[in-house]
Design an enzyme around this catalytic site. Structure first.
Site, short mmCIF file in Angstrom:
data_model
loop_
_atom_site.label_atom_id
_atom_site.label_comp_id
_atom_site.label_asym_id
_atom_site.label_seq_id
_atom_site.Cartn_x
_atom_site.Cartn_y
_atom_site.Cartn_z
N HIS A 19 35.86 -10.74 69.82
CA HIS A 19 36.56 -11.62 70.77
C HIS A 19 37.57 -10.81 71.59
O HIS A 19 37.66 -10.97 72.81
CB HIS A 19 37.35 -12.72 70.05
CG HIS A 19 36.52 -13.72 69.28
ND1 HIS A 19 36.67 -13.93 67.95
CD2 HIS A 19 35.55 -14.58 69.68
CE1 HIS A 19 35.85 -14.88 67.53
NE2 HIS A 19 35.15 -15.29 68.56
N LYS A 45 31.32 -26.36 61.34
CA LYS A 45 31.97 -25.44 60.38
C LYS A 45 33.34 -25.98 59.98
O LYS A 45 34.18 -26.22 60.84
CB LYS A 45 32.20 -24.07 61.04
CG LYS A 45 30.97 -23.29 61.38
CD LYS A 45 31.38 -21.92 61.93
CE LYS A 45 30.63 -21.58 63.20
NZ LYS A 45 31.26 -20.49 63.97
N ARG A 94 25.81 -12.23 72.19
CA ARG A 94 25.61 -11.14 71.23
C ARG A 94 24.13 -10.81 71.11
O ARG A 94 23.62 -9.94 71.77
CB ARG A 94 26.20 -11.52 69.86
CG ARG A 94 27.70 -11.49 69.84
CD ARG A 94 28.27 -12.22 68.67
NE ARG A 94 28.07 -13.67 68.79
CZ ARG A 94 28.57 -14.58 67.98
NH1 ARG A 94 29.26 -14.21 66.92
NH2 ARG A 94 28.37 -15.86 68.18
N SER A 132 32.91 -14.46 63.18
CA SER A 132 34.02 -14.87 62.31
C SER A 132 33.49 -15.18 60.92
O SER A 132 34.13 -14.87 59.91
CB SER A 132 34.70 -16.11 62.89
OG SER A 132 35.18 -15.85 64.18
P1 ADP Z 1 32.26 -21.04 67.93
O1 ADP Z 1 32.39 -21.28 66.46
O2 ADP Z 1 32.93 -22.05 68.78
O3 ADP Z 1 30.89 -20.64 68.40
P2 ADP Z 1 33.02 -18.32 67.88
O4 ADP Z 1 34.41 -17.86 67.65
O5 ADP Z 1 32.03 -18.06 66.83
O6 ADP Z 1 33.20 -19.85 68.19
O7 ADP Z 1 32.43 -17.71 69.23
C1 ADP Z 1 32.69 -18.26 70.48
C2 ADP Z 1 32.44 -17.35 71.62
O8 ADP Z 1 32.88 -16.03 71.36
C3 ADP Z 1 30.95 -17.27 71.94
O9 ADP Z 1 30.79 -17.21 73.33
C4 ADP Z 1 30.56 -15.99 71.30
O10 ADP Z 1 29.42 -15.43 71.92
C5 ADP Z 1 31.80 -15.14 71.51
N1 ADP Z 1 31.82 -14.11 70.50
C6 ADP Z 1 31.93 -14.28 69.16
N2 ADP Z 1 31.85 -13.10 68.52
C7 ADP Z 1 31.68 -12.15 69.49
C8 ADP Z 1 31.49 -10.72 69.48
N3 ADP Z 1 31.41 -10.05 68.33
N4 ADP Z 1 31.36 -10.09 70.66
C9 ADP Z 1 31.39 -10.79 71.82
N5 ADP Z 1 31.52 -12.14 71.90
C10 ADP Z 1 31.68 -12.81 70.76
#
Ligand code: ADP
Length: 174
Positions: A19, A45, A94, A132
């Site tokens: 992020h 989740k 990703r 996450s």
């Molecule tokens: P949610 O649970 O709402 O999907 P996340 O925190 O898992 O939230 O991810 C939300 C956004 O952050 C998505 O657009 C995802 O692609 C981006 N994201 C999550 N992890 C990464 C990463 N490792 N690299 C780039 N973008 C990421």
């Protein structure tokens, strides 16, 4: 001229280096006057960290950016974008597996809020596997055997500290 506002909605539960990398790369493009990091509720989740904890982590990692605001929202992302006066929703991509869900969501958001576009940013190769959920699994299963140096490859220092406090209550890190 009106201010150009983008929102980056996610659950950030917790924020990872993936992020942070995305936020940094988008910021360096200087496309927006304000980027709102919008902590949302993911219905599929159960939350691991409270909103206050997630906000604290995000505030720490974005302390050096003066055009970033951290907020919480509930309900539809498209409605929140409209409410916030945003022209863009930022999302990361990703793996190929992200595409289907992200495209569906972007189309739906655009239908609800035609003036709001989704901007996709490719994840950096070194974070393309990182989520996450994976971070929390690593902590639950074996963080005690991992050095801070290794953990800092996947999450910022404040997150290592808060994860150790949550998942290793006897580690004395709290
Ligand atoms: P949610 O649970 O709402 O999907 P996340 O925190 O898992 O939230 O991810 C939300 C956004 O952050 C998505 O657009 C995802 O692609 C981006 N994201 C999550 N992890 C990464 C990463 N490792 N690299 C780039 N973008 C990421």
């Amino acid at each position: 001229m009106s201010r150009k506002i983008a929102i980056f909605p996610a659950s950030f539960d917790p924020v990872t280096n993936g992020h942070v990398d995305l936020i940094d790369r988008i910021s360096r493009l200087a496309l927006f006057d304000e980027i709102v990091i919008a902590i949302g509720i993911n219905l599929s989740k159960p939350p691991r960290f409270t909103f206050e904890e997630r906000k604290e982590m995000l505030e720490t990692v974005t302390a050096n950016y003066n055009h970033i605001t951290i907020e919480q929202y509930s309900g539809l992302t498209a409605h929140y974008a409209l409410e916030r006066g945003a022209c863009t929703v930022i999302r990361g991509l990703r793996e190929m597996s992200d595409f289907e869900d992200e495209f569906q969501m972007a189309r739906m958001n655009h239908q609800i809020a035609p003036g709001v576009d989704t901007l996709f940013m490719m994840a950096s190769a070194k974070y393309a596997y990182l989520s996450s959920t994976l971070v929390v699994e690593i902590f639950q299963m074996g963080s005690t055997k991992m050095s801070d140096e290794k953990l800092l490859e996947i999450v910022p220092p404040v997150v290592v500290k808060m994860l150790r406090k949550k998942f290793e209550p006897s580690s004395g890190n709290g």
